[in-house]
Design a protein around this motif. Structure first.
Motif, short mmCIF file in Angstrom:
data_model
loop_
_atom_site.label_atom_id
_atom_site.label_comp_id
_atom_site.label_asym_id
_atom_site.label_seq_id
_atom_site.Cartn_x
_atom_site.Cartn_y
_atom_site.Cartn_z
N GLY A 49 0.81 -1.20 0.05
CA GLY A 49 -0.02 -0.09 0.18
C GLY A 49 0.81 1.20 0.03
O GLY A 49 1.89 1.17 0.48
N VAL A 50 0.48 2.35 -0.78
CA VAL A 50 1.18 3.36 -0.92
C VAL A 50 1.16 4.52 0.13
O VAL A 50 -0.03 5.15 0.25
N ARG A 51 2.04 4.32 1.11
CA ARG A 51 2.24 5.22 2.29
C ARG A 51 3.64 5.27 2.89
O ARG A 51 4.13 4.16 2.53
N PRO A 52 4.08 6.35 3.77
CA PRO A 52 5.37 6.11 4.36
C PRO A 52 5.33 4.93 5.33
O PRO A 52 4.25 4.33 6.04
N SER A 53 6.43 4.27 5.36
CA SER A 53 6.66 3.22 6.15
C SER A 53 6.69 3.42 7.70
O SER A 53 6.92 4.44 8.01
N HIS A 54 6.42 2.45 8.77
CA HIS A 54 6.47 2.79 9.99
C HIS A 54 7.73 2.46 10.64
O HIS A 54 8.04 2.59 12.01
N THR A 55 8.37 1.57 9.82
CA THR A 55 9.70 0.85 10.37
C THR A 55 10.80 0.96 9.39
O THR A 55 10.39 1.05 7.94
N TYR A 56 11.99 1.32 9.88
CA TYR A 56 13.22 1.70 8.67
C TYR A 56 14.55 0.74 9.25
O TYR A 56 14.57 0.70 10.63
N LYS A 57 15.42 0.61 8.55
CA LYS A 57 16.63 0.42 8.86
C LYS A 57 17.77 1.52 8.50
O LYS A 57 17.73 1.57 7.31
N PHE A 58 18.56 1.99 9.06
CA PHE A 58 19.60 2.68 8.65
C PHE A 58 21.02 1.66 9.06
O PHE A 58 21.26 1.08 9.79
N ILE A 59 21.45 1.82 7.57
CA ILE A 59 22.78 0.83 7.77
C ILE A 59 24.00 1.24 7.03
O ILE A 59 23.82 2.21 6.19
N ILE A 60 25.19 0.98 7.29
CA ILE A 60 26.28 1.50 6.83
C ILE A 60 27.51 0.31 6.53
O ILE A 60 27.40 -0.73 7.49
N ILE A 61 27.46 0.22 5.34
CA ILE A 61 28.83 -0.52 4.75
C ILE A 61 29.87 0.00 4.19
O ILE A 61 30.02 1.21 4.00
N LEU A 62 30.90 -0.73 4.26
CA LEU A 62 32.46 -0.29 3.92
C LEU A 62 32.83 -0.91 2.59
O LEU A 62 32.98 -2.21 2.53
N SER A 63 33.66 -0.30 1.81
CA SER A 63 34.22 -1.04 0.51
C SER A 63 35.63 -0.15 0.29
O SER A 63 35.63 0.68 -0.07
N PRO A 64 36.57 -0.95 0.31
CA PRO A 64 37.88 -0.80 -0.26
C PRO A 64 37.83 -0.36 -1.75
O PRO A 64 37.38 -1.21 -2.31
N VAL A 65 38.16 0.78 -2.28
CA VAL A 65 38.15 0.98 -3.63
C VAL A 65 39.30 1.90 -4.13
O VAL A 65 40.24 2.33 -3.31
#
Length: 356
Positions: A149-165
């Protein structure tokens, strides 16, 4: 707001890749940061855990409605061994600008910088030391409600990943060939062009693929209304040096406010070089080329820092810039910004934060 970050270290560290053959975005470190949001509780349970797959319901909203944002910054190994970040507070500020546009709850910006630093310290052995390499940092937030259903979510995940480049473009600081896009549109004012959200990039892929098929590295985007004013080059902000002045498209709601863009403008003005932030049409660039006053063009962004443009193809009209060579101003900006990032040049602007 103060949070304690729980740390769970891996028992199975990955083998390190050959740091001289990294490419961009191919390898990922041993750990990741995760924090959850629940409506009524707010952001909670920040933790650093072993890098792992996410377990998400097939109905998770991000898959269906694209409610997500992301950022990109880097950690650098300085010449004296220190670990440095370049203006990370600006990335976290921009996360909240994107969050607001995408109806995602704001994060605590100061804590987010702290989370980046702690994760980098846990995986500091992954920071490459070869010339031009760095540890790319990718924070992102996704909507996680299992709901159709089109509405803002009530739950979220904030994630950080790292990559040597290594270098983002195989050309490195050498000029790239750019195709001026006249068919597809990246963004329009009132849309999400100023937010760093995945949908913007998905919408750009078709034009990018077609440009590659024509032998070009990226596309130059024109505005979505009159289809004449320049906006961005690929995923970067763009600058033109014409008759001794530097011109870059003004931020009017459809262009991402780049941190490297802002740093470049500050540098140029500190050197006494006039910078204009205004609308600039592809016709103006072409006319400057015909008159011989188009001196340089370059893109700016976190991944490549500075990417000189050696050629533009506008409806079959080939615009060769500085004989297809890297211009002196592009080189100076690149050397100065990277010099500050790697601790080789004094940081007179207060841009650097050390990871301890």
């Amino acid at each position: 707001m103060s949070y304690e970050i729980r740390v769970e270290k891996t028992n199975m560290p990955k083998p390190k890749p050959d740091m001289t053959k990294l490419g961009f975005g191919n390898y990922f470190t041993d750990h990741m940061f995760i924090m959850d949001y629940t409506e009524g509780r707010g952001w909670h349970d920040p933790r650093i855990v072993p890098y792992q797959n996410l377990c998400l319901d097939p109905a998770t909203m991000v898959f269906h409605y694209g409610q997500a944002i992301f950022e990109g910054l880097k950690a650098y190994k300085a010449v004296d061994g220190r670990i440095l970040l370049f203006r990370p507070e600006q990335n976290m500020r921009r996360i909240n600008i994107s969050n607001e546009r995408m109806c995602i709850p704001p994060i605590d910006e100061e804590f987010a910088v702290k989370a980046v630093k702690e994760l980098v310290m846990v995986d500091k052995d992954w920071i490459p030391e070869e010339e031009g390499t760095s540890l790319y940092i990718r924070p992102f937030i996704i909507a996680t409600d299992p709901y159709l259903g089109v509405r803002p979510s009530h739950t979220y995940k904030f994630i950080i990943i790292l990559s040597p480049v290594g270098a983002y473009y195989p050309e490195g600081i050498n000029p790239v060939k750019i195709y001026v896009e006249s068919n597809y549109v990246r963004a329009v004012r009132g849309g999400t062009g100023y937010a760093k959200t995945p949908g913007n990039y998905a919408a750009s892929l078709k034009a990018q693929v077609e440009a590659h098929e024509k032998g070009y590295t990226q596309v130059l985007w024109l505005d979505g209304i009159e289809r004449k004013y320049i906006e961005e080059v690929g995923t970067m902000n763009v600058f033109f040096k014409i008759g001794g002045r530097v011109i870059t498209p003004a931020l009017q709601g459809s262009i991402l406010p780049g941190i490297t863009r802002d740093s470049t403008i500050q540098l140029l003005r500190s050197w006494g070089i006039e910078v204009e932030e205004r609308s600039i049409s592809i016709e103006e660039v072409y006319e400057a080329h015909q008159k011989g006053t188009l001196e340089e063009a370059f893109g700016t962004g976190t991944a490549a820092v500075i990417s000189p443009v050696g050629e533009l193809n506008w409806n079959g009209n080939i615009i060769t810039i500085n004989e297809g060579k890297t211009g002196p101003l592009s080189a100076r900006i690149y050397e100065t910004i990277t010099g500050i990032q790697y601790g080789k040049i004094e940081d007179k602007f207060g841009w650097i934060q050390e990871v301890k």
